[in-house]
Each structure stands twice: as structure tokens, then as C-alpha cells.
Scaffold this active site. Structure first.
Site, PDB file in Angstrom:
ATOM      1  N   PRO A 161      46.202 -38.588   9.044  1.00  0.00           N
ATOM      2  CA  PRO A 161      45.042 -37.761   9.394  1.00  0.00           C
ATOM      3  C   PRO A 161      44.002 -38.549  10.189  1.00  0.00           C
ATOM      4  O   PRO A 161      43.855 -39.745   9.992  1.00  0.00           O
ATOM      5  CB  PRO A 161      44.448 -37.364   8.036  1.00  0.00           C
ATOM      6  CG  PRO A 161      45.469 -37.699   7.033  1.00  0.00           C
ATOM      7  CD  PRO A 161      46.379 -38.719   7.604  1.00  0.00           C
ATOM      8  N   LYS A 192      45.361 -36.179  16.596  1.00  0.00           N
ATOM      9  CA  LYS A 192      46.427 -35.257  16.970  1.00  0.00           C
ATOM     10  C   LYS A 192      45.864 -33.967  17.549  1.00  0.00           C
ATOM     11  O   LYS A 192      46.340 -33.479  18.570  1.00  0.00           O
ATOM     12  CB  LYS A 192      47.305 -34.963  15.752  1.00  0.00           C
ATOM     13  CG  LYS A 192      48.018 -36.203  15.231  1.00  0.00           C
ATOM     14  CD  LYS A 192      48.946 -35.903  14.076  1.00  0.00           C
ATOM     15  CE  LYS A 192      48.223 -35.480  12.816  1.00  0.00           C
ATOM     16  NZ  LYS A 192      47.355 -36.530  12.261  1.00  0.00           N
ATOM     17  N   GLU A 229      33.895 -63.211  -7.140  1.00  0.00           N
ATOM     18  CA  GLU A 229      34.100 -63.040  -5.691  1.00  0.00           C
ATOM     19  C   GLU A 229      34.279 -64.387  -4.999  1.00  0.00           C
ATOM     20  O   GLU A 229      35.133 -64.536  -4.117  1.00  0.00           O
ATOM     21  CB  GLU A 229      32.940 -62.265  -5.061  1.00  0.00           C
ATOM     22  CG  GLU A 229      32.796 -60.821  -5.539  1.00  0.00           C
ATOM     23  CD  GLU A 229      34.079 -60.004  -5.378  1.00  0.00           C
ATOM     24  OE1 GLU A 229      34.844 -60.251  -4.425  1.00  0.00           O
ATOM     25  OE2 GLU A 229      34.328 -59.132  -6.238  1.00  0.00           O
ATOM     26  N   HIS A 235      37.790 -65.570  -5.362  1.00  0.00           N
ATOM     27  CA  HIS A 235      38.695 -65.036  -4.334  1.00  0.00           C
ATOM     28  C   HIS A 235      38.548 -65.833  -3.041  1.00  0.00           C
ATOM     29  O   HIS A 235      39.532 -66.285  -2.449  1.00  0.00           O
ATOM     30  CB  HIS A 235      38.335 -63.577  -4.010  1.00  0.00           C
ATOM     31  CG  HIS A 235      38.752 -62.588  -5.059  1.00  0.00           C
ATOM     32  ND1 HIS A 235      40.023 -62.500  -5.541  1.00  0.00           N
ATOM     33  CD2 HIS A 235      38.046 -61.612  -5.694  1.00  0.00           C
ATOM     34  CE1 HIS A 235      40.098 -61.524  -6.435  1.00  0.00           C
ATOM     35  NE2 HIS A 235      38.897 -60.967  -6.550  1.00  0.00           N
TER      36      HIS A 235
HETATM   37  P1  ADP Z   1      43.917 -35.236  13.457  1.00  0.00           P
HETATM   38  O1  ADP Z   1      44.160 -33.935  14.120  1.00  0.00           O
HETATM   39  O2  ADP Z   1      44.948 -36.282  13.796  1.00  0.00           O
HETATM   40  O3  ADP Z   1      43.683 -35.162  11.973  1.00  0.00           O
HETATM   41  P2  ADP Z   1      41.546 -35.156  15.021  1.00  0.00           P
HETATM   42  O4  ADP Z   1      42.124 -35.008  16.367  1.00  0.00           O
HETATM   43  O5  ADP Z   1      41.016 -33.936  14.387  1.00  0.00           O
HETATM   44  O6  ADP Z   1      42.573 -35.861  14.041  1.00  0.00           O
HETATM   45  O7  ADP Z   1      40.433 -36.291  15.072  1.00  0.00           O
HETATM   46  C1  ADP Z   1      39.244 -36.204  14.350  1.00  0.00           C
HETATM   47  C2  ADP Z   1      38.129 -36.862  15.093  1.00  0.00           C
HETATM   48  O8  ADP Z   1      38.324 -38.280  15.147  1.00  0.00           O
HETATM   49  C3  ADP Z   1      38.046 -36.441  16.539  1.00  0.00           C
HETATM   50  O9  ADP Z   1      37.234 -35.319  16.663  1.00  0.00           O
HETATM   51  C4  ADP Z   1      37.439 -37.661  17.219  1.00  0.00           C
HETATM   52  O10 ADP Z   1      36.040 -37.643  17.123  1.00  0.00           O
HETATM   53  C5  ADP Z   1      37.948 -38.811  16.400  1.00  0.00           C
HETATM   54  N1  ADP Z   1      39.115 -39.453  17.001  1.00  0.00           N
HETATM   55  C6  ADP Z   1      40.333 -39.573  16.429  1.00  0.00           C
HETATM   56  N2  ADP Z   1      41.177 -40.250  17.227  1.00  0.00           N
HETATM   57  C7  ADP Z   1      40.497 -40.566  18.347  1.00  0.00           C
HETATM   58  C8  ADP Z   1      40.833 -41.252  19.564  1.00  0.00           C
HETATM   59  N3  ADP Z   1      42.047 -41.773  19.769  1.00  0.00           N
HETATM   60  N4  ADP Z   1      39.868 -41.384  20.498  1.00  0.00           N
HETATM   61  C9  ADP Z   1      38.640 -40.874  20.293  1.00  0.00           C
HETATM   62  N5  ADP Z   1      38.268 -40.208  19.187  1.00  0.00           N
HETATM   63  C10 ADP Z   1      39.169 -40.049  18.206  1.00  0.00           C
HETATM   64 ZN    ZN Z   2      38.458 -59.246  -7.605  1.00  0.00          ZN
END
Ligand code: ADP
Ligand code: ZN
Length: 609
Positions: free
Chosen positions: A207, A211, A429, A432
């Protein structure tokens, strides 16, 4: 990309209105329509009228007497009375015994008016309301369909000109999609050459990787209409709606071809169909899926309709969907690498005013593993932080702080730790960080903090790889396990007692140790035999065991031995650097947050003394 839906009024509210309308209708309107010319009078008035000779027609029934005035312009009724002389007196006054023509509302008519009409109104209103509700549920950006075909409409004409340039990184995905753009510009070119475009393309990736953006960009580049619907929208409606929605969607798409149809979260309808249907299955979903398959097979190649669908779980899709002629092409949309992250940050930074010394390369390095959506969020959080501090210029500090806000949860300044707790966390911390720094195969420490996060972590040591890593050596994994145990080791070395603060460390160390033995072939005994296989890398890497119970026991034994060895190593490192450990822990305790540079300065500086 979900829209905020306007709150729906409860259904009860609408039914209330309808009920009121029916009541008002029966009380006010119905009497006007049915009985407007019939007046009910008392027997005395009837007698008076007889005496005055003002009776035209009269009709005596068991339950009532219906009569008119002399001119037969008005109809009256009155109740019957024991009155033996009535007939004679009526006759004497010149009344005609006959049916009163203007019957007070025929039973059929009154039935129609009091029962059928309200029902019709009710049904009409109901249809209007369900249409309205569906429009609300459909949202602005998606197709919405009513009960009938006639009200299917609404699509998003090319989307505010999103172009490939707006999508940073993802060059490989763009390259695969460029062909689609080319095709949409001129489908006939392809049909003349006898080539056919795939009807469906699956955008596969986690996500927030862009896409949806890519799909919109294809439509934007080709300047064609963009139909978008989410897979879950197909099924969340009333039963039987899904299939008819699919039908409508494709009818419209064919009308508007060439065009792009984008189905977000296709796994919501495209999941593997239950074979045995032991749980009865989800009939609604299956019907919808079947309709989608039928439609995809139904339209001929080169009609100019291209279906893009997004999913992060391609393996959960029904095999029928990925068969040739359907979604037979996959375009991977991966999490951005270092360069990609920097590019995405820069794209989104156009909306804000960054200070001149802002270094996006460093930010990108610190935000390893972030998706495009998260990076966009980091920029926005930084701008919000600037505003909170009454600035319009966004600084490096704003951005660094936002990484933690977005990735590690919000800073919880209100959570108060006791001094003793704070001391323990500081030692933990530094434990680590020190173990990491004293080993040759560890990533450098970037930042250490003991300010609690809402995620539950009381402290946090950030290590940053110098570049993107695709391979890890056995030594690196071992050092990493030692680093995870370093926190607990410090507690033991300094306080002689241990706390619950290491639960996450324990989990991570165990995971790595187990993977080394059962998946990476890094143990003497099992050599390169896979004891565990990863089922689905997009589903958080579920694994399944593939070995006998005896072997499992042996694996467990080795995992324990491995972690124990690294734990001992960490303890020794800390014991050998006891004075450094104290110095650094006290420094962190005072400052609460220190940078990797500060950490290294103290570590190195002290060595000469
Ligand atoms: P997906 O459909 O893969 O879940 P989205 O296309 O809805 O993701 O992306 C969510 C938001 O994240 C977009 O509106 C944009 O602001 C940002 N974003 C994600 N990938 C990119 C990218 N490669 N370049 C610029 N903005 C991006
Ligand atoms: Zn720890």
C-alpha cells in the site's frame, strides 16, 4: 485515497417523514377528494328540509339516508331513525325516491385513494431515497449506480492531468505502462499490426507505493477518461448489486473507449473462490467476480478499454482472474529505494518552503523502508511542525522529527518516566548502540532517544545503513542479533536485574536466529536444506514448516544456542567498555536525544584519556 463521506441520516429519519406524509394525506387531502360534495347533517335538519319541501332525490338505506336538496346540487346524508311516517312525509313534500346519482365516493375510489395512493407515494419516495443514498455511498470520485440502469453515470474525466513525471521513481513500472499509453493514443496501430494489448494489467505492490497514482498517470498521459472503483465498493452494497455494477461499469467504459478502468483492492472481489463452499462462501462476491470474468471475456481485443487493477496480495487472487486474456500481465510497484525516496521527497517538497540547508539525501536515508505515501506524510508533518512553531520555512530538524512521527509514532511528551526508569532506558538504549558500534558488521548509529513514543517504545536507537542492502552476510546477521540483545545485556551488567523493556528485542532476535537456521541455510548441521518456506511475501511473510517434529526440536535448540552466544558476546562487549557505557548513558539521560555524531565523539574521545 478514500473520500470523507457526508454523514448519512439514519433510515428511521426517512421513514418518519413518509409516515407523516401519509397521515397528513389521510387527514387533509383524502376527505377533500372523496367527500367534498357530501355533507353529513343531523336528523333535525333533514326534518326541517322536509317541512320546507327542500328535498329532491332521496334514498333510504339500512344504515343511512342519502338525499339531495330540491335543485339536486348538494348531497346530504343522515343517520336512519325509527320513523314510520317518514316515507309518507317525503312523498308529500314531493321528494323522488331514486338512487342519488352522485354517490358519496365509490368504495373502489376511496380504496384507491386511501390505500393505493399512499403506497405509491411511499414506494416512489423509497426509490428516490435509495438512489440518493447510493450516490452518497459512491462518493465523488467513483462510479455510482442506482437500482436501475438509467441513473448510472459519473466518471472522472482524465484526472487533473496527473502525469508520469508526478510519480517519482518507479521507473520500471512506468516503462511497462508507457506501452499502454502508446496503445491508447492509437489502438488501430496495434490492430493493423495484428498485435493485441492485454485487457487487464495487475499493479502489484504494498500500500502507498503509488499504484493509484500510476493508473491515473496512464489516463493522464493518454488523455483518456479514467473510471475508478474500489473492489470493496462492489461488495459492500446490497446483495445482487455487485454483478449489475460490473455490467454497468463495462457498458459505460465501452461507450467511452478508449479509456482506463481502475479497480483498486481487487482482492476484495478477486479472492480465490471457495471450492467446497464449506461456509456457504460469499455468494455476492462470487457473483461479482463471475460477472467481471464474463465481461472481460466478452469484449473483443483492441476495443481500447484497458483494465488496471491494484493489489498487494497477488497470490490470493483467483486463478481464473490471472488466466491469459484477463489479468495476464503484472507490473510490480515496489517500495522506493534510497534514490526513489529522495526523488519522492523532492516531488512533495515542492508544496512546502524548505530551508536552504535541508538535505533530502539524509532524510531519505533515515526513512529507509518508508512508502511513497509515508514520505508524502513526512513532508506534510514537517510543514505542520513548522507552522506550530510559527515558521513558514521548513527546517532539517522539522523533517527529521517528522520521520519519527510518521514511522515510530508520535512523541509522547506527557508520559512521565520515573528517574530510575529513565536511567534504565538510557542504559538499555546505549547498550544497543555500544554493542553495535563495537562490532565490525553493524550499521552506524544515527540517533538515540529516550523520549517515549505512542507506539509503546520507551526508547529507540536508530541505525542507518550507508546504502541500500540487498544481501546480508552471516556475520552481519549475527552482529544484528548481538545488537538486539545489547539492551538487555546492559541492564544485567549495570543493575543486575532485568526488565520487560526488551520484549520487542527478543522477538526480533529470535526471528533472525530462526531464519538463519531454517531459511538461510546458515547452520553447520542443516546446511542448505529449507526447513521453512515463505508462503506469501506480501502477507507479512507467513512461513510454513516443512520438517519432522524431531528436526523442529533440533531447530529450536539451535536457535536458543545461537541467541545465547550473541547475548554473551554483547555482555562481554559491555563489560569491557563499562566506563564508556556509564558515560554515554549519563549523557543520554541528561540530553534525552543524542545524534550518532555525539555518540561517536564521546566513544572515540574517551579512548585516548
Ligand atoms: P496505492 O494506490 O499504491 O496504495 P497511492 O497511489 O494511493 O498508493 O499513493 C498514495 C499517496 O502517496 C499519493 O497520493 C502520493 O501523494 C504518494 N505517493 C506514493 N507513491 C509516490 C511516488 N512514487 N511519487 C510521488 N508520490 C507518491
Ligand atoms: Zn531494546
Amino acid at each position: 485515497m478514500k473520500e470523507v463521506k457526508s454523514p448519512k441520516k439514519p433510515l428511521l429519519y426517512y421513514y418518519g417523514i413518509v409516515l407523516l406524509i401519509i397521515l397528513a394525506f389521510n387527514l387533509l387531502v383524502a376527505p377533500l377528494l372523496t367527500g367534498n360534495q357530501v355533507a353529513e347533517v343531523d336528523y333535525g335538519t333533514f326534518m326541517d328540509m322536509i317541512d320546507q319541501g327542500d328535498i329532491g332525490l332521496v334514498q333510504v338505506e339500512d344504515s343511512q339516508i342519502i338525499f339531495t336538496n330540491k335543485d339536486e346540487t348538494k348531497v346530504y346524508t343522515t343517520g336512519p331513525m325509527e320513523d314510520p311516517t317518514l316515507t309518507e312525509r317525503l312523498h308529500n313534500c314531493g321528494a323522488k325516491f331514486d338512487r342519488v346519482v352522485e354517490e358519496p365516493a365509490s368504495p373502489l375510489m376511496s380504496f384507491l385513494l386511501t390505500f393505493i395512493l399512499p403506497i405509491l407515494i411511499f414506494v416512489g419516495l423509497g426509490q428516490y431515497m435509495s438512489k440518493k443514498m447510493m450516490e452518497q455511498a459512491g462518493g465523488k470520485n467513483s462510479l455510482s449506480f442506482g437500482l436501475g440502469k438509467s441513473n448510472a453515470k459519473v466518471y472522472v474525466q482524465s484526472t487533473k492531468g496527473i502525469r508520469f513525471d508526478d510519480v517519482a521513481g518507479e521507473d520500471e513500472a512506468k516503462e511497462s505502462l508507457q506501452e499502454i499509453v502508446d496503445y491508447l493514443h492509437d489502438p488501430s496501430k496495434y490492430s493493423q499490426a495484428g498485435a493485441s494489448m492485454p485487457k487487464g494489467i495487475l499493479l502489484v505492490g504494498p500500500p502507498g507505493t503509488g499504484k493509484t497514482m500510476l493508473a491515473k498517470a496512464v489516463a493522464g498521459e493518454a488523455n483518456v477518461p479514467f473510471f475508478s472503483i474500489s473492489g470493496s465498493e462492489f461488495v459492500e452494497m446490497f446483495v445482487g448489486m455487485g454483478a449489475s455494477k460490473v455490467r454497468d461499469l463495462f457498458r459505460q467504459a465501452k461507450e467511452k473507449a478508449p479509456c482506463i478502468v481502475f479497480i483498486h483492492e481487487i482482492d476484495a472481489i478477486g479472492q480465490k473462490r471457495s471450492s467446497g463452499s464449506a461456509y456457504g462462501g460469499n455468494d455476492e462476491r462470487e457473483q461479482t467476480l463471475n460477472q467481471l470474468l464474463t465481461e472481460m471475456d466478452g469484449f473483443e481485443e483492441n476495443t481500447g478499454v484497458i483494465i488496471l487493477a491494484a493489489t498487494n496480495r497477488p497470490d490470493s487472487l483467483d486463478a481464473a482472474l490471472t488466466r491469459p486474456g484477463r489479468f495476464d500481465r503484472r507490473v510490480p510497484v515496489e517500495l522506493p529505494d534510497l534514490q526513489g525516496r529522495e526523488a519522492i521527497l523532492k516531488v512533495h517538497a515542492k508544496k512546502i518552503k524548505p530551508a536552504e540547508d535541508v538535505d533530502f539525501h539524509t532524510i531519505a536515508r533515515m526513512a529507509a523502508g518508508a512508502s511513497g505515501a509515508e514520505l508524502a506524510n513526512i513532508i506534510n508533518e514537517a510543514a505542520l511542525r513548522a507552522v506550530r512553531n510559527n515558521r513558514s520555512i521548513v527546517t532539517q530538524e522539522d523533517l527529521e522529527e517528522s520521520i519519527e512521527v510518521v514511522i515510530a509514532g508520535y512523541q509522547k511528551k506527557s508520559a512521565v518516566l520515573s528517574d530510575q526508569e529513565k536511567k534504565v532506558v538510557a542504559y538499555h538504549e546505549i547498550g544497543h548502540a555500544l554493542v553495535a558500534a563495537e562490532q565490525s558488521h553493524s550499521a552506524p548509529v544515527q540517533k538515540i532517544t529516550i523520549i517515549p513514543r505512542t507506539s509503546g517504545a520507551l526508547g529507540y536507537t536508530m541505525q542507518v545503513e550507508t546504502g541500500d542492502k540487498y544481501l546480508m552476510s552471516k556475520e552481519e546477521i549475527e552482529d544484528k542479533i548481538a545488537t538486539y540483545t545489547g539492551g538487555r545485556a546492559a541492564e544485567e551488567v549495570v543493575f543486575g536485574s532485568i526488565t520487560t523493556g526488551a520484549s520487542n528485542d527478543i522477538e526480533q532476535a529470535t526471528k533472525l536466529a530462526r531464519a538463519m537456521i531454517s531459511r538461510y541455510g546458515m547452520s553447520e548441521e542443516f546446511d542448505m536444506v529449507a526447513m521453512e518456506t515463505v508462503q506469501n511475501q506480501y502477507l507479512g511473510g507467513d512461513t510454513s514448516l516443512a520438517c519432522s517434529p524431531d528436526t523442529q526440536k533440533e531447530i529450536d535448540r539451535q536457535v536458543v544456542a545461537l541467541v545465547k552466544k550473541q547475548h554473551e558476546k554483547a555482555k562481554n562487549i559491555l563489560l569491557n567498555n563499562r566506563s564508556k557505557l556509564d558515560e554515554l548513558a549519563n549523557y543520554l539521560y541528561e540530553k534525552e536525544t543524542i545524534t550518532g555524531d555525539e555518540f561517536m565523539n564521546i566513544l572515540k574521545g574517551g579512548a585516548d584519556k
